[in-house]
Design a protein around this motif. Structure first.
Motif, PDB file in Angstrom:
ATOM      1  N   VAL A  25      41.205  30.158  37.983  1.00  0.00           N
ATOM      2  CA  VAL A  25      39.938  29.487  37.697  1.00  0.00           C
ATOM      3  C   VAL A  25      39.793  29.138  36.221  1.00  0.00           C
ATOM      4  O   VAL A  25      38.776  28.566  35.818  1.00  0.00           O
ATOM      5  N   LEU A  26      40.782  29.465  35.405  1.00  0.00           N
ATOM      6  CA  LEU A  26      40.716  29.161  33.976  1.00  0.00           C
ATOM      7  C   LEU A  26      41.346  27.803  33.698  1.00  0.00           C
ATOM      8  O   LEU A  26      42.323  27.423  34.333  1.00  0.00           O
ATOM      9  N   THR A 114      43.141  47.096  44.640  1.00  0.00           N
ATOM     10  CA  THR A 114      42.231  46.387  45.550  1.00  0.00           C
ATOM     11  C   THR A 114      41.269  45.490  44.786  1.00  0.00           C
ATOM     12  O   THR A 114      40.989  44.359  45.197  1.00  0.00           O
ATOM     13  N   THR A 115      40.772  45.978  43.650  1.00  0.00           N
ATOM     14  CA  THR A 115      39.876  45.170  42.812  1.00  0.00           C
ATOM     15  C   THR A 115      40.583  43.917  42.319  1.00  0.00           C
ATOM     16  O   THR A 115      40.017  42.812  42.349  1.00  0.00           O
ATOM     17  N   TYR A 116      41.833  44.066  41.871  1.00  0.00           N
ATOM     18  CA  TYR A 116      42.599  42.919  41.390  1.00  0.00           C
ATOM     19  C   TYR A 116      42.820  41.902  42.507  1.00  0.00           C
ATOM     20  O   TYR A 116      42.723  40.683  42.290  1.00  0.00           O
ATOM     21  N   LEU A 117      43.123  42.396  43.707  1.00  0.00           N
ATOM     22  CA  LEU A 117      43.336  41.491  44.834  1.00  0.00           C
ATOM     23  C   LEU A 117      42.054  40.726  45.171  1.00  0.00           C
ATOM     24  O   LEU A 117      42.090  39.520  45.456  1.00  0.00           O
ATOM     25  N   TRP A 118      40.928  41.425  45.115  1.00  0.00           N
ATOM     26  CA  TRP A 118      39.631  40.775  45.342  1.00  0.00           C
ATOM     27  C   TRP A 118      39.397  39.665  44.319  1.00  0.00           C
ATOM     28  O   TRP A 118      38.931  38.565  44.670  1.00  0.00           O
ATOM     29  N   ILE A 119      39.693  39.949  43.057  1.00  0.00           N
ATOM     30  CA  ILE A 119      39.483  38.959  41.989  1.00  0.00           C
ATOM     31  C   ILE A 119      40.272  37.692  42.278  1.00  0.00           C
ATOM     32  O   ILE A 119      39.760  36.575  42.167  1.00  0.00           O
ATOM     33  N   TYR A 120      41.534  37.868  42.660  1.00  0.00           N
ATOM     34  CA  TYR A 120      42.385  36.703  42.931  1.00  0.00           C
ATOM     35  C   TYR A 120      41.885  35.937  44.154  1.00  0.00           C
ATOM     36  O   TYR A 120      41.771  34.694  44.123  1.00  0.00           O
ATOM     37  N   VAL A 121      41.583  36.645  45.226  1.00  0.00           N
ATOM     38  CA  VAL A 121      41.144  35.990  46.464  1.00  0.00           C
ATOM     39  C   VAL A 121      39.852  35.203  46.221  1.00  0.00           C
ATOM     40  O   VAL A 121      39.746  34.030  46.619  1.00  0.00           O
ATOM     41  N   ILE A 122      38.878  35.821  45.570  1.00  0.00           N
ATOM     42  CA  ILE A 122      37.606  35.134  45.305  1.00  0.00           C
ATOM     43  C   ILE A 122      37.825  33.967  44.351  1.00  0.00           C
ATOM     44  O   ILE A 122      37.224  32.892  44.509  1.00  0.00           O
ATOM     45  N   GLY A 123      38.692  34.147  43.350  1.00  0.00           N
ATOM     46  CA  GLY A 123      38.969  33.074  42.406  1.00  0.00           C
ATOM     47  C   GLY A 123      39.551  31.850  43.089  1.00  0.00           C
ATOM     48  O   GLY A 123      39.124  30.709  42.845  1.00  0.00           O
ATOM     49  N   VAL A 124      40.543  32.057  43.962  1.00  0.00           N
ATOM     50  CA  VAL A 124      41.161  30.940  44.689  1.00  0.00           C
ATOM     51  C   VAL A 124      40.136  30.282  45.611  1.00  0.00           C
ATOM     52  O   VAL A 124      40.060  29.046  45.699  1.00  0.00           O
ATOM     53  N   GLY A 158      40.755  17.102  34.922  1.00  0.00           N
ATOM     54  CA  GLY A 158      40.852  17.412  33.496  1.00  0.00           C
ATOM     55  C   GLY A 158      41.760  18.598  33.223  1.00  0.00           C
ATOM     56  O   GLY A 158      42.893  18.650  33.687  1.00  0.00           O
ATOM     57  N   LYS A 159      41.241  19.567  32.475  1.00  0.00           N
ATOM     58  CA  LYS A 159      42.030  20.759  32.141  1.00  0.00           C
ATOM     59  C   LYS A 159      42.211  21.693  33.335  1.00  0.00           C
ATOM     60  O   LYS A 159      42.918  22.698  33.232  1.00  0.00           O
ATOM     61  N   PHE A 160      41.582  21.369  34.457  1.00  0.00           N
ATOM     62  CA  PHE A 160      41.759  22.146  35.687  1.00  0.00           C
ATOM     63  C   PHE A 160      42.714  21.453  36.661  1.00  0.00           C
ATOM     64  O   PHE A 160      42.863  21.902  37.795  1.00  0.00           O
ATOM     65  N   ASN A 161      43.339  20.353  36.230  1.00  0.00           N
ATOM     66  CA  ASN A 161      44.266  19.627  37.108  1.00  0.00           C
ATOM     67  C   ASN A 161      45.315  20.561  37.702  1.00  0.00           C
ATOM     68  O   ASN A 161      45.873  21.406  37.000  1.00  0.00           O
ATOM     69  N   ILE A 162      45.587  20.383  38.985  1.00  0.00           N
ATOM     70  CA  ILE A 162      46.616  21.177  39.642  1.00  0.00           C
ATOM     71  C   ILE A 162      47.178  20.379  40.806  1.00  0.00           C
ATOM     72  O   ILE A 162      46.435  19.708  41.539  1.00  0.00           O
ATOM     73  N   HIS A 163      48.491  20.423  40.969  1.00  0.00           N
ATOM     74  CA  HIS A 163      49.114  19.730  42.102  1.00  0.00           C
ATOM     75  C   HIS A 163      48.763  20.487  43.382  1.00  0.00           C
ATOM     76  O   HIS A 163      48.766  21.722  43.399  1.00  0.00           O
ATOM     77  N   PRO A 164      48.456  19.768  44.469  1.00  0.00           N
ATOM     78  CA  PRO A 164      48.059  20.448  45.714  1.00  0.00           C
ATOM     79  C   PRO A 164      49.112  21.411  46.263  1.00  0.00           C
ATOM     80  O   PRO A 164      48.759  22.360  46.965  1.00  0.00           O
ATOM     81  N   ILE A 165      50.406  21.200  45.938  1.00  0.00           N
ATOM     82  CA  ILE A 165      51.419  22.136  46.412  1.00  0.00           C
ATOM     83  C   ILE A 165      51.199  23.518  45.811  1.00  0.00           C
ATOM     84  O   ILE A 165      51.353  24.541  46.490  1.00  0.00           O
ATOM     85  N   TYR A 166      50.789  23.574  44.541  1.00  0.00           N
ATOM     86  CA  TYR A 166      50.566  24.865  43.899  1.00  0.00           C
ATOM     87  C   TYR A 166      49.256  25.496  44.357  1.00  0.00           C
ATOM     88  O   TYR A 166      49.167  26.719  44.477  1.00  0.00           O
ATOM     89  N   LEU A 167      48.263  24.653  44.626  1.00  0.00           N
ATOM     90  CA  LEU A 167      47.017  25.194  45.170  1.00  0.00           C
ATOM     91  C   LEU A 167      47.241  25.694  46.594  1.00  0.00           C
ATOM     92  O   LEU A 167      46.640  26.693  47.014  1.00  0.00           O
TER      93      LEU A 167
END
Length: 407
Positions: A25-26, A114-124, A158-167
């Motif tokens: 999300v950064l 578990t907290t780290y996994l939650w952070i990643y899942v919610i972020g995505v 913009g600065k959040f650009n990402i190719h859909p394959i990586y998303l």
């Protein structure tokens, strides 16, 4: 008193790790800062106690970067080589930083897994949903979003650009992480929440219609069910797989991507499809690999050589769009020949062996996932791929490391 100080220092490291799990999300200019903060936090922690550096860990996970860096010295295009080595720096930075953590510190950090996994899942989840809702609400109709959302992500963020394959890869890994979160949950509200997130991420996966991550997710999901050794999971598994296959068939965009596999041809004979493009690229790459099998062409020249070959073979579409090898294994052969490929297979293989030996299930599934996706993508040469591969590999291999030391 020393124990309290040590706890405070490690708390800062844990917070920095949490930020790394939220990297998705950064914006692009903040990702390097987040990695730097983590490195500084670990270094400060290390300097205030007896120095520890696990050389075996560092060599195992950092050797590939060294092998690739050596190819720079026989590259002609050194400017390109420097740029690629900088992009791939995560391959050496993360092994160096994680090697400074002691066994006790690693165990303490993994208490927050578990907290780290939650952070990643919610972020995505938030990245996908907010991006979609923003462009749907402000700029495009629903049919336009269904057709062009992948392109929007790539060029309009913009600065959040990402190719859909990586998303798509992020969505798949987030779903994988959610399986392990679900194992720990007892609250019906939390279970419903994580299942709702998973359903949403699956729908986005189908929207992006990327075959590699979808196939890899199905395989690691199947392995996860096998690892649990619980017969009661068989029915939910079959329902989930059946539903996913059904949706893949009924959604035209996703179905058409898989139908392409039934008729694979070179571009000069067949239609311009993603499958035929890859087939033609692989044919071109194989010719170059055969011409220089041992040492490849160097990190500076491998892409130039590939582009020149496209032109020589009359594949002007590939040359105009500057396609890379779209296969990590072929790309490593082009960069450093069989030497670099063998080093990559040995380092990942060692991590896999230790993960199996010490039941490090998340690392096993991540390595299998990436190994499958690498057949169709060069994830080690794009920032969106290399950062997360290097981070996950080194973070989850810590568990294998401290478990092996205990035994």
């Amino acid at each position: 008193m020393e124990t309290i100080k040590s706890f405070k220092r490690l708390t800062i490291v844990k917070i920095a790790l949490g930020i790394l799990f939220a990297l998705v999300v950064l914006p692009s200019n903040m990702k390097a800062i987040a990695i730097l903060l983590f490195g500084v936090a670990v270094l400060i922690n290390s300097l205030q106690r007896k120095w520890h550096f696990d050389k075996r860990f560092f060599i195992t996970n950092g050797l590939l970067y060294v092998a690739i860096a050596v190819t720079y010295f026989y590259s002609d295009n050194q400017e390109y080589g420097q740029r690629k080595l900088l992009q791939m720096a995560s391959l050496i930075v993360f092994p160096f930083v994680f090697a400074m953590l002691t066994k006790a510190e690693s165990k303490e950090i993994f208490k927050n897994l578990t907290t780290y996994l939650w952070i990643y899942v919610i972020g995505v989840f938030l990245f996908n949903v907010i991006s979609f809702l923003w462009f749907f609400g402000m700029h495009y109709s629903f049919p336009e979003m269904m057709e062009h959302f992948g392109t929007i992500l790539r060029v309009k963020m913009g600065k959040f650009n990402i190719h859909p394959i990586y998303l798509s890869m992020h969505c798949s890994i987030a779903i994988l992480f959610s399986f392990y979160i679900l194992r720990e949950l007892r609250s019906k509200v939390k279970i419903a929440t994580i299942l709702g997130i998973d359903i949403t991420l699956v729908l986005f996966l189908l929207l992006y219609a990327k075959k590699g991550p979808l196939i890899a997710l199905i395989i690691v999901f199947s392995l996860f069910v096998v690892f649990q050794r619980k017969q009661k999971l068989l029915k939910p598994y079959l329902i989930a797989i059946t539903t996913l296959i059904f949706l893949t068939i009924v959604i035209p965009k996703t179905r058409d991507r898989f139908v392409e596999l039934l008729k694979i041809e070179n571009l000069d004979k067949g239609e311009i499809t993603s499958t035929n493009i890859r087939y033609t690229i692989y044919d071109t790459a194989q010719k170059l690999i055969v011409a220089s099998p041992l040492t490849g062409y160097g990190i500076g020249d491998y892409n130039d050589v590939l582009q020149e070959k496209y032109t020589q073979d009359g594949n002007l579409l590939l040359a105009e769009r500057k396609y890379n090898a779209h296969n990590q294994y072929f790309s490593l052969l082009l960069i450093g020949g069989v030497i670099s490929l063998i080093i990559f297979l040995c380092t990942t293989g060692m991590n896999l062996v230790y993960a199996i030996r010490f039941n490090n299930q998340l690392l096993i599934l991540l390595l299998v996932f990436y190994a499958i996706v690498m057949f169709t993508e060069n994830i080690l040469e794009r920032e969106a791929g290399i950062i997360f591969f290097a981070f996950f590999l080194n973070f989850f291999s810590l568990k294998s490391l401290y478990t092996s030391e205990e035994n």
